[in-house]
Design a protein around this motif. Structure first.
Motif, PDB file in Angstrom:
ATOM      1  N   CYS A  32      64.727  48.247  63.955  1.00  0.00           N
ATOM      2  CA  CYS A  32      65.787  47.278  63.673  1.00  0.00           C
ATOM      3  C   CYS A  32      65.229  45.899  63.343  1.00  0.00           C
ATOM      4  O   CYS A  32      65.933  44.894  63.405  1.00  0.00           O
ATOM      5  CB  CYS A  32      66.775  47.228  64.831  1.00  0.00           C
ATOM      6  SG  CYS A  32      67.715  48.762  64.966  1.00  0.00           S
ATOM      7  N   CYS A  35      70.139  53.192  57.813  1.00  0.00           N
ATOM      8  CA  CYS A  35      69.844  53.080  59.246  1.00  0.00           C
ATOM      9  C   CYS A  35      70.058  54.423  59.938  1.00  0.00           C
ATOM     10  O   CYS A  35      69.338  54.770  60.865  1.00  0.00           O
ATOM     11  CB  CYS A  35      70.751  52.042  59.911  1.00  0.00           C
ATOM     12  SG  CYS A  35      70.415  50.353  59.413  1.00  0.00           S
ATOM     13  N   PHE A  92      72.344  42.270  63.929  1.00  0.00           N
ATOM     14  CA  PHE A  92      73.327  43.104  64.645  1.00  0.00           C
ATOM     15  C   PHE A  92      72.747  43.830  65.856  1.00  0.00           C
ATOM     16  O   PHE A  92      73.462  44.600  66.501  1.00  0.00           O
ATOM     17  CB  PHE A  92      73.963  44.109  63.682  1.00  0.00           C
ATOM     18  CG  PHE A  92      74.682  43.442  62.550  1.00  0.00           C
ATOM     19  CD1 PHE A  92      75.739  42.584  62.816  1.00  0.00           C
ATOM     20  CD2 PHE A  92      74.284  43.627  61.240  1.00  0.00           C
ATOM     21  CE1 PHE A  92      76.392  41.925  61.784  1.00  0.00           C
ATOM     22  CE2 PHE A  92      74.932  42.981  60.204  1.00  0.00           C
ATOM     23  CZ  PHE A  92      75.988  42.125  60.473  1.00  0.00           C
ATOM     24  N   LEU A  93      71.483  43.595  66.162  1.00  0.00           N
ATOM     25  CA  LEU A  93      70.903  44.190  67.370  1.00  0.00           C
ATOM     26  C   LEU A  93      71.310  43.312  68.551  1.00  0.00           C
ATOM     27  O   LEU A  93      71.036  42.110  68.566  1.00  0.00           O
ATOM     28  CB  LEU A  93      69.386  44.252  67.236  1.00  0.00           C
ATOM     29  CG  LEU A  93      68.662  45.159  68.224  1.00  0.00           C
ATOM     30  CD1 LEU A  93      69.025  46.628  67.976  1.00  0.00           C
ATOM     31  CD2 LEU A  93      67.161  44.968  68.127  1.00  0.00           C
ATOM     32  N   LEU A 152      70.630  43.754  53.866  1.00  0.00           N
ATOM     33  CA  LEU A 152      71.779  43.891  54.765  1.00  0.00           C
ATOM     34  C   LEU A 152      72.465  42.552  55.082  1.00  0.00           C
ATOM     35  O   LEU A 152      73.692  42.436  54.912  1.00  0.00           O
ATOM     36  CB  LEU A 152      71.331  44.605  56.048  1.00  0.00           C
ATOM     37  CG  LEU A 152      72.350  44.716  57.168  1.00  0.00           C
ATOM     38  CD1 LEU A 152      73.586  45.469  56.732  1.00  0.00           C
ATOM     39  CD2 LEU A 152      71.711  45.403  58.380  1.00  0.00           C
ATOM     40  N   VAL A 161      66.448  46.133  55.659  1.00  0.00           N
ATOM     41  CA  VAL A 161      67.378  47.206  55.303  1.00  0.00           C
ATOM     42  C   VAL A 161      68.105  46.795  54.030  1.00  0.00           C
ATOM     43  O   VAL A 161      68.663  45.702  53.947  1.00  0.00           O
ATOM     44  CB  VAL A 161      68.397  47.448  56.438  1.00  0.00           C
ATOM     45  CG1 VAL A 161      69.391  48.535  56.050  1.00  0.00           C
ATOM     46  CG2 VAL A 161      67.672  47.834  57.726  1.00  0.00           C
ATOM     47  N   CYS A 174      67.141  42.541  63.524  1.00  0.00           N
ATOM     48  CA  CYS A 174      68.403  42.557  62.789  1.00  0.00           C
ATOM     49  C   CYS A 174      69.434  41.715  63.537  1.00  0.00           C
ATOM     50  O   CYS A 174      69.508  41.729  64.767  1.00  0.00           O
ATOM     51  CB  CYS A 174      68.888  43.999  62.672  1.00  0.00           C
ATOM     52  SG  CYS A 174      70.501  44.141  61.886  1.00  0.00           S
ATOM     53  N   PRO A 189      74.731  51.194  58.238  1.00  0.00           N
ATOM     54  CA  PRO A 189      74.460  51.652  56.877  1.00  0.00           C
ATOM     55  C   PRO A 189      73.820  53.034  56.864  1.00  0.00           C
ATOM     56  O   PRO A 189      73.187  53.457  57.832  1.00  0.00           O
ATOM     57  CB  PRO A 189      73.480  50.606  56.340  1.00  0.00           C
ATOM     58  CG  PRO A 189      73.608  49.430  57.237  1.00  0.00           C
ATOM     59  CD  PRO A 189      73.999  49.963  58.570  1.00  0.00           C
ATOM     60  N   VAL A 212      76.938  47.318  65.463  1.00  0.00           N
ATOM     61  CA  VAL A 212      77.834  47.816  64.404  1.00  0.00           C
ATOM     62  C   VAL A 212      77.582  49.310  64.193  1.00  0.00           C
ATOM     63  O   VAL A 212      77.712  49.825  63.081  1.00  0.00           O
ATOM     64  CB  VAL A 212      77.659  47.027  63.082  1.00  0.00           C
ATOM     65  CG1 VAL A 212      78.133  45.587  63.246  1.00  0.00           C
ATOM     66  CG2 VAL A 212      76.212  47.061  62.604  1.00  0.00           C
ATOM     67  N   CYS A 226      72.600  48.718  68.575  1.00  0.00           N
ATOM     68  CA  CYS A 226      73.237  48.287  67.329  1.00  0.00           C
ATOM     69  C   CYS A 226      74.703  47.952  67.619  1.00  0.00           C
ATOM     70  O   CYS A 226      75.460  48.814  68.075  1.00  0.00           O
ATOM     71  CB  CYS A 226      73.144  49.411  66.306  1.00  0.00           C
ATOM     72  SG  CYS A 226      74.032  49.027  64.784  1.00  0.00           S
TER      73      CYS A 226
END
Ligand code: SF4
Ligand code: SF4
Length: 234
Positions: A55, A130, A113-114, A188, A59, A111, A127, A122, A120
């Motif tokens: 992550c 991922c 979103f981590l 991303l 991405v 990321c 995606p 999300v 994660c």
């Protein structure tokens, strides 16, 4: 005139995207498990990995995947000025770099979103790339501190092809102009930011059209070449 958010919700685009991407991820997961059952490939390290080093990689996603994540962020009131500033900063940091360059310790960042528990945030709308990039090499290699160690990653030829079909169907459903020699994809954070900024606009088609979408040559620098056998190195 409807906004982007209204259009994709009322036309069933969000439900279709969620189902389509989820099906590709489930299919890839089952293929990797089946390969291990038949001893064609080792069991993927990702099934037992507890540290998501992956992550931190770059991405690359389609605008459609950014739209799906944006819908989840909007629905959970997570679209804040702070998040947009973070997305913008990360998108700018990734601009002009290749995934290999981004893996260098001086560049890479986790990321956006981590979450703080290493999960994660999300996950339900993550995606395709991922959810389908299974690794067979030791998890610690994914950290990228030793670039000479080549990761063993499953080939995603079928998933990539299906992903491109969804990308094209999404463009058609939104009646976005076809961009000859360009694709509606990006990193991303960039794609999620674009989707959020277009979300409340009724002129979202014009807005999206005038953005600098990458050429096929630029896309080639992002995406791994098709290596034809699995597991592959990257
Ligand atoms: S890609 Fe690597 S870091 Fe990510 S879950 Fe799999 S083994 Fe762990
Ligand atoms: S979207 Fe989720 S799975 Fe993908 S890199 Fe970010 S935190 Fe990891």
């Amino acid at each position: 005139m409807r906004t982007l958010g209204e259009f994709v919700r009322e036309e069933g685009v969000l439900d279709w995207l969620g189902e389509s991407i989820g099906r590709i991820i489930d299919q890839a997961t089952e293929a990797v498990r089946e390969g291990a059952r038949r001893k064609l490939v080792p069991m993927a390290s990702c099934f037992t990995c507890t540290t998501p080093w992956c992550c931190s990689v770059m991405v690359v996603v389609g605008l459609h995947e950014g739209v799906l994540i944006a819908s989840a962020l909007r629905a959970s009131q997570r679209d804040t000025p702070e998040l947009r500033a973070d997305l913008r900063a990360r998108a700018e940091a990734m601009a002009g770099k290749t995934p290999d360059e981004w893996r260098r310790p001086e560049w890479r960042r986790q990321c956006v979103f981590l979450n703080e528990r290493g999960r994660c945030s999300v996950y339900a709308v993550r995606p395709r790339s991922c959810g389908t990039a299974y690794v067979f090499s030791p998890p610690e290699w994914c950290r990228g501190d030793e670039p000479e160690r080549k990761l063993q990653v499953n080939i995603q030829r079928r998933e990539a092809l299906e992903g491109e079909q969804i990308e094209e169907q999404f463009r058609e459903r939104l009646a976005l102009r076809k961009k000859v020699g360009r694709r509606y994809i990006g990193t991303l954070p960039h794609m999620v930011l674009v989707a959020l900024e277009a979300w409340d606009r009724t002129d979202f088609r014009d807005y999206l059209r005038q953005l600098p979408w990458p050429t096929l040559e630029e896309v080639r620098r992002w995406l791994p070449p098709d290596r034809g056998a699995q597991p592959a190195t990257t």
